[in-house]
Design an enzyme around this catalytic site. Sequence first.
Site, short mmCIF file in Angstrom:
data_model
loop_
_atom_site.label_atom_id
_atom_site.label_comp_id
_atom_site.label_asym_id
_atom_site.label_seq_id
_atom_site.Cartn_x
_atom_site.Cartn_y
_atom_site.Cartn_z
N TYR A 28 37.35 47.44 45.36
CA TYR A 28 36.67 46.40 46.13
C TYR A 28 37.71 45.43 46.67
O TYR A 28 38.48 44.87 45.89
CB TYR A 28 35.70 45.70 45.17
CG TYR A 28 34.79 44.64 45.74
CD1 TYR A 28 33.65 44.99 46.45
CD2 TYR A 28 35.02 43.29 45.48
CE1 TYR A 28 32.77 44.02 46.91
CE2 TYR A 28 34.14 42.31 45.93
CZ TYR A 28 33.02 42.68 46.65
OH TYR A 28 32.15 41.73 47.09
N ALA A 79 42.49 33.05 50.11
CA ALA A 79 41.03 33.11 50.17
C ALA A 79 40.53 33.79 48.91
O ALA A 79 40.12 34.95 48.93
CB ALA A 79 40.56 33.85 51.43
N TRP A 118 45.14 41.06 44.72
CA TRP A 118 44.57 41.19 43.36
C TRP A 118 43.49 42.27 43.30
O TRP A 118 42.43 42.06 42.69
CB TRP A 118 44.00 39.85 42.89
CG TRP A 118 44.99 38.73 42.94
CD1 TRP A 118 46.18 38.66 42.31
CD2 TRP A 118 44.87 37.51 43.67
NE1 TRP A 118 46.82 37.47 42.60
CE2 TRP A 118 46.03 36.74 43.44
CE3 TRP A 118 43.87 36.98 44.51
CZ2 TRP A 118 46.23 35.49 44.01
CZ3 TRP A 118 44.08 35.73 45.07
CH2 TRP A 118 45.25 35.00 44.81
N ILE A 119 43.75 43.42 43.91
CA ILE A 119 42.73 44.46 43.96
C ILE A 119 42.85 45.37 42.74
O ILE A 119 43.87 46.04 42.53
CB ILE A 119 42.84 45.28 45.27
CG1 ILE A 119 42.83 44.33 46.48
CG2 ILE A 119 41.71 46.30 45.34
CD1 ILE A 119 41.65 43.36 46.54
N ASP A 160 26.39 39.24 42.55
CA ASP A 160 25.24 38.87 41.70
C ASP A 160 24.99 39.95 40.65
O ASP A 160 24.66 39.64 39.50
CB ASP A 160 23.98 38.69 42.56
CG ASP A 160 23.96 37.37 43.31
OD1 ASP A 160 24.75 36.47 42.96
OD2 ASP A 160 23.15 37.25 44.25
N LYS A 212 44.72 38.88 0.90
CA LYS A 212 44.55 37.99 -0.24
C LYS A 212 45.57 36.85 -0.20
O LYS A 212 46.74 37.07 0.11
CB LYS A 212 44.69 38.77 -1.55
CG LYS A 212 43.50 39.69 -1.84
CD LYS A 212 43.61 40.32 -3.22
CE LYS A 212 42.28 40.97 -3.62
NZ LYS A 212 41.80 41.97 -2.67
N GLN A 235 43.97 33.52 15.16
CA GLN A 235 44.18 32.48 14.15
C GLN A 235 43.86 33.00 12.75
O GLN A 235 44.59 32.73 11.79
CB GLN A 235 43.31 31.27 14.47
CG GLN A 235 43.57 30.05 13.61
CD GLN A 235 44.92 29.40 13.91
OE1 GLN A 235 45.46 29.59 15.01
NE2 GLN A 235 45.47 28.69 12.94
N GLU A 289 36.11 37.98 39.73
CA GLU A 289 34.74 37.94 40.28
C GLU A 289 34.20 36.51 40.32
O GLU A 289 33.02 36.26 40.11
CB GLU A 289 33.81 38.88 39.50
CG GLU A 289 34.17 40.33 39.75
CD GLU A 289 33.02 41.28 39.53
OE1 GLU A 289 31.86 40.89 39.70
OE2 GLU A 289 33.31 42.45 39.21
N GLY A 290 35.10 35.58 40.62
CA GLY A 290 34.74 34.18 40.71
C GLY A 290 35.11 33.45 39.43
O GLY A 290 34.66 33.81 38.35
#
Length: 381
Positions: A123, A130, A156-157, A241, A270, A338, A365-366
């Site tokens: 995609y 952008a 960034w594909i 969505d 332990k 941790q 994806e946002g």
Amino acid sequence: MELFTTTEEHEELRAAVRAVVRDKITPFAADVDEHSRFPAEALDALVATDFHAAHIPEEYGGVGADALASCIIIEEVARGCMSSSLIPAVNKLGTMPLILAADEDLKKKYLPEVASGRAMFSYGLSEREAGSDTASMTTRAVRDGDDWVLRGTKAWITNAGVSKYYTVMAVTDPDGGRGRNVSAFVVEDGDEGFTYGEPERKLGIKGSPTRELHFDNTRIPGDRMIGREGDGLKIALRTLDHTRVTIGAQAVGVAQGALDAATAYVKERKQFGKAIAEFQGAQFMLADMAMKLEAARQLTYVAAAKSERTDDDLGFFGAAAKCYASDAAMEITTDAVQLLGGAGYVKDFPVERMMRDAKITQIYEGTNQIQRMVMARHLIK
């Protein structure tokens, strides 16, 4: 109110995917991360079991898995190897624009190849300048006779270079209204003038190649436009969505993997003459991790049910599932490191990898800041 439920078939699917991941994917996860190599073993295992693109409808050669089943597959793969979970996740992301908006000829041309495992589909929306502001993209598609000529770069594909096909968004009307001047196209590996940038060197998901797509007068036949001219951004956002729910599933999966590893460790390790698991401080950490994880899972599954029905509030729930689950995953994987103490910080144990891998779920994806904007707009509207 209609709520989701996992059926007996969903739980049988989970058991089947978990077995494949345990035997064929997890054993290679550390090596895939260490050498930043594509998880070929995972692709072979997922294709052999039809888990690589289970969302594709039966009429195009797929198994027609519902949205919740697709999430369960992605969750279980991410539990063992986040990089590998991007095979089914990105196949869905790349093909969803076709499923939502393409004509039958385009669907019949490309979806069966993905369903059979002969091709993967990526995609191409983001650009360096952008990312969150997708409408400001500069990649252009200029009409030339019946064809379109693409010029520009996508950044960034995910799975670039291993995928055969790409959904690419480009501005087709530079003078048109912002957000209504973008169209979607299918670009094929091997199209003249289409090349890839060098692989990005990343914090996590190192087994999933991330590269730029370069278009230098790349000629695309007119029949490869997805949907109508000018509908590209609308298609892109409708796609997200649905697919943001799968990022929630990824986050749930990697968090579950980290919780499993941490729980096993504190029961064995332990100090002061007893297992760490007997100390209330450790118990409270585990309880909080499990509570956040279960809340994230339930929200993601509800969002998946809404994706299946395409409910009016899917936009809110997709954003909420992605945002909450990824924030939870970052907290849970960090707490897992941790709990393992010094052991958590070295590569002998998987939790440091899971912590690095989890970070991307808050970004792609946002970003989660964008998800909060999406949710707020739904509330205000």
